[in-house]
Write a protein that holds these residues in place. Sequence first.
Motif, PDB file in Angstrom:
ATOM      1  N   ASP A   1     -18.228  -4.939   7.216  1.00 39.33           N
ATOM      2  CA  ASP A   1     -17.555  -6.123   7.751  1.00 39.33           C
ATOM      3  C   ASP A   1     -16.269  -5.662   8.432  1.00 39.33           C
ATOM      4  O   ASP A   1     -15.287  -5.340   7.767  1.00 39.33           O
ATOM      5  N   LYS A   2     -16.288  -5.609   9.743  1.00 36.30           N
ATOM      6  CA  LYS A   2     -15.157  -5.053  10.486  1.00 36.30           C
ATOM      7  C   LYS A   2     -13.873  -5.852  10.290  1.00 36.30           C
ATOM      8  O   LYS A   2     -12.773  -5.345  10.518  1.00 36.30           O
ATOM      9  N   ARG A   3     -13.978  -7.091   9.844  1.00 38.13           N
ATOM     10  CA  ARG A   3     -12.787  -7.913   9.607  1.00 38.13           C
ATOM     11  C   ARG A   3     -11.983  -7.400   8.422  1.00 38.13           C
ATOM     12  O   ARG A   3     -10.796  -7.722   8.284  1.00 38.13           O
ATOM     13  N   VAL A   4     -12.628  -6.608   7.570  1.00 37.49           N
ATOM     14  CA  VAL A   4     -11.940  -6.088   6.389  1.00 37.49           C
ATOM     15  C   VAL A   4     -10.818  -5.128   6.779  1.00 37.49           C
ATOM     16  O   VAL A   4      -9.709  -5.188   6.246  1.00 37.49           O
ATOM     17  N   MET A   5     -11.111  -4.249   7.744  1.00 35.00           N
ATOM     18  CA  MET A   5     -10.166  -3.195   8.101  1.00 35.00           C
ATOM     19  C   MET A   5      -9.239  -3.664   9.216  1.00 35.00           C
ATOM     20  O   MET A   5      -9.281  -3.202  10.360  1.00 35.00           O
ATOM     21  N   GLN A   6      -8.374  -4.605   8.876  1.00 37.89           N
ATOM     22  CA  GLN A   6      -7.411  -5.159   9.813  1.00 37.89           C
ATOM     23  C   GLN A   6      -6.105  -5.438   9.079  1.00 37.89           C
ATOM     24  O   GLN A   6      -6.031  -5.371   7.853  1.00 37.89           O
ATOM     25  N   GLY A   7      -5.082  -5.751   9.843  1.00 40.84           N
ATOM     26  CA  GLY A   7      -3.819  -6.226   9.289  1.00 40.84           C
ATOM     27  C   GLY A   7      -3.191  -5.300   8.271  1.00 40.84           C
ATOM     28  O   GLY A   7      -3.098  -4.084   8.469  1.00 40.84           O
ATOM     29  N   GLU A   8      -2.764  -5.876   7.161  1.00 42.33           N
ATOM     30  CA  GLU A   8      -2.021  -5.136   6.142  1.00 42.33           C
ATOM     31  C   GLU A   8      -2.840  -3.994   5.551  1.00 42.33           C
ATOM     32  O   GLU A   8      -2.313  -2.904   5.301  1.00 42.33           O
ATOM     33  N   LEU A   9      -4.139  -4.225   5.324  1.00 37.93           N
ATOM     34  CA  LEU A   9      -4.962  -3.165   4.747  1.00 37.93           C
ATOM     35  C   LEU A   9      -5.098  -1.996   5.717  1.00 37.93           C
ATOM     36  O   LEU A   9      -4.976  -0.827   5.313  1.00 37.93           O
ATOM     37  N   LEU A  10      -5.333  -2.284   6.975  1.00 40.30           N
ATOM     38  CA  LEU A  10      -5.416  -1.223   7.968  1.00 40.30           C
ATOM     39  C   LEU A  10      -4.131  -0.399   7.987  1.00 40.30           C
ATOM     40  O   LEU A  10      -4.172   0.843   8.009  1.00 40.30           O
ATOM     41  N   GLU A  11      -3.001  -1.062   7.969  1.00 35.24           N
ATOM     42  CA  GLU A  11      -1.723  -0.348   7.993  1.00 35.24           C
ATOM     43  C   GLU A  11      -1.543   0.514   6.743  1.00 35.24           C
ATOM     44  O   GLU A  11      -0.940   1.592   6.799  1.00 35.24           O
ATOM     45  N   ALA A  12      -2.072   0.045   5.605  1.00 36.95           N
ATOM     46  CA  ALA A  12      -1.964   0.823   4.374  1.00 36.95           C
ATOM     47  C   ALA A  12      -2.782   2.109   4.460  1.00 36.95           C
ATOM     48  O   ALA A  12      -2.392   3.138   3.887  1.00 36.95           O
ATOM     49  N   TYR A  13      -3.905   2.063   5.158  1.00 34.84           N
ATOM     50  CA  TYR A  13      -4.695   3.280   5.362  1.00 34.84           C
ATOM     51  C   TYR A  13      -4.041   4.199   6.392  1.00 34.84           C
ATOM     52  O   TYR A  13      -4.104   5.427   6.273  1.00 34.84           O
ATOM     53  N   LEU A  14      -3.422   3.610   7.402  1.00 31.00           N
ATOM     54  CA  LEU A  14      -2.818   4.416   8.460  1.00 31.00           C
ATOM     55  C   LEU A  14      -1.512   5.079   8.039  1.00 31.00           C
ATOM     56  O   LEU A  14      -1.193   6.180   8.505  1.00 31.00           O
ATOM     57  N   ALA A  15      -0.756   4.435   7.166  1.00 30.00           N
ATOM     58  CA  ALA A  15       0.599   4.908   6.844  1.00 30.00           C
ATOM     59  C   ALA A  15       0.659   6.370   6.406  1.00 30.00           C
ATOM     60  O   ALA A  15       1.483   7.140   6.931  1.00 30.00           O
ATOM     61  N   PRO A  16      -0.173   6.818   5.454  1.00 28.96           N
ATOM     62  CA  PRO A  16      -0.031   8.210   4.999  1.00 28.96           C
ATOM     63  C   PRO A  16      -0.498   9.255   6.007  1.00 28.96           C
ATOM     64  O   PRO A  16      -0.195  10.439   5.841  1.00 28.96           O
ATOM     65  N   ILE A  17      -1.231   8.840   7.032  1.00 27.65           N
ATOM     66  CA  ILE A  17      -1.754   9.798   8.004  1.00 27.65           C
ATOM     67  C   ILE A  17      -1.087   9.634   9.367  1.00 27.65           C
ATOM     68  O   ILE A  17      -1.608  10.089  10.380  1.00 27.65           O
ATOM     69  N   SER A  18       0.067   9.006   9.373  1.00 24.08           N
ATOM     70  CA  SER A  18       0.811   8.772  10.606  1.00 24.08           C
ATOM     71  C   SER A  18       2.221   9.342  10.492  1.00 24.08           C
ATOM     72  O   SER A  18       2.700   9.638   9.400  1.00 24.08           O
ATOM     73  N   GLY A  19       2.875   9.476  11.635  1.00 22.55           N
ATOM     74  CA  GLY A  19       4.257   9.945  11.639  1.00 22.55           C
ATOM     75  C   GLY A  19       4.371  11.452  11.758  1.00 22.55           C
ATOM     76  O   GLY A  19       3.372  12.178  11.816  1.00 22.55           O
ATOM     77  N   VAL A  20       5.600  11.931  11.776  1.00 20.98           N
ATOM     78  CA  VAL A  20       5.856  13.350  12.039  1.00 20.98           C
ATOM     79  C   VAL A  20       5.353  14.244  10.908  1.00 20.98           C
ATOM     80  O   VAL A  20       5.081  15.428  11.118  1.00 20.98           O
ATOM     81  N   VAL A  21       5.217  13.702   9.714  1.00 24.97           N
ATOM     82  CA  VAL A  21       4.668  14.458   8.593  1.00 24.97           C
ATOM     83  C   VAL A  21       3.189  14.114   8.392  1.00 24.97           C
ATOM     84  O   VAL A  21       2.337  14.993   8.263  1.00 24.97           O
ATOM     85  N   GLY A  22       2.896  12.831   8.374  1.00 21.15           N
ATOM     86  CA  GLY A  22       1.552  12.383   8.041  1.00 21.15           C
ATOM     87  C   GLY A  22       0.473  12.807   9.017  1.00 21.15           C
ATOM     88  O   GLY A  22      -0.634  13.197   8.603  1.00 21.15           O
ATOM     89  N   GLN A  23       0.757  12.738  10.305  1.00 17.52           N
ATOM     90  CA  GLN A  23      -0.277  13.068  11.294  1.00 17.52           C
ATOM     91  C   GLN A  23      -0.700  14.539  11.217  1.00 17.52           C
ATOM     92  O   GLN A  23      -1.889  14.816  11.050  1.00 17.52           O
ATOM     93  N   PRO A  24       0.219  15.495  11.329  1.00 15.98           N
ATOM     94  CA  PRO A  24      -0.229  16.887  11.241  1.00 15.98           C
ATOM     95  C   PRO A  24      -0.808  17.231   9.878  1.00 15.98           C
ATOM     96  O   PRO A  24      -1.749  18.023   9.773  1.00 15.98           O
TER      97      PRO A  24
END
Length: 281
Positions: A168-191
């Motif tokens: 259900d693609k509607r699941v991975m949106q909004g706050e939940l999507l951001e929670a998954y993206l946060a640790p793998i983003s930014g100057v530390v998280g991405q690399p």
Amino acid sequence: MTALLNEVALINGWRIATGRHGDGLPVLLLHGTPAHSIIWRNVVPRLTAAGMQVHLFDLLGFGASERPHHADTSVAAQSQLIGELLDHWELEGVHLVGHDIGGVIALLFALEHPQRVRSLTIADAPSYDSWPSPTWRGIHQRFSDHARMAPDEHRALMIRQLAMAVYDKRVMQGELLEAYLAPISGVVGQPAFYQHQVAHYDSRYTADFAERLPGMALPVQILWGAEDEWQPLEYAHRLQSDIPGAVLQVLDNAGHFLMEDTPARVSEYLVEFIGRAERLR
């Protein structure tokens, strides 16, 4: 995440974010990639309500755990952390549950230390030659380039990939999507994501499963999302064929992140299987 990961363990000098909840039968949950312990948030309360003490942690280099510059964070190395964490928690044995590469880590640990595994459940786990999956193969081959790509490009790529993980693609949106993206983003998280996760998408860790798995003598359950876009269902049947006595449960209307699509059904299968395995001990 604060509620899930409520403790810290120091293992081999590395800080591992851990969580412990409830009382009763010891259960250890292992997440996969691109994920962290948040994926278990709707499963943990159901297991504790069923009389289980649930342990979980973010893998080394993942989520809230330390992301060391020089450390082996392959599935083989991560499997060694399990025994050390069980010692930290003073657990002789545990009902082990692993999703995605967490399933590979769980299998590797169970093969090496069967005396410490009361039962094993794997869900949508890479196996044999199934990984990296086609959609990740090019990313894996150029992981060092992706580590340096523009943040907006990386974000767009991860949004596309995470959408594929759910039915259900509607699941991975909004706050939940951001929670998954946060640790793998930014100057530390991405690399760190490409170094500690994508770089290790490698079937050499599972290429010998056909030879090793038939020797397992543990209660084993396999859970699989029928609509998994990364790990085809045929591999679930192959695992069931190679693991003596393994039980396969295919969940309809569920993708690779089946705990997001159907947490209640996943929890029901875990409670029933773990209870049955415990009664047979």
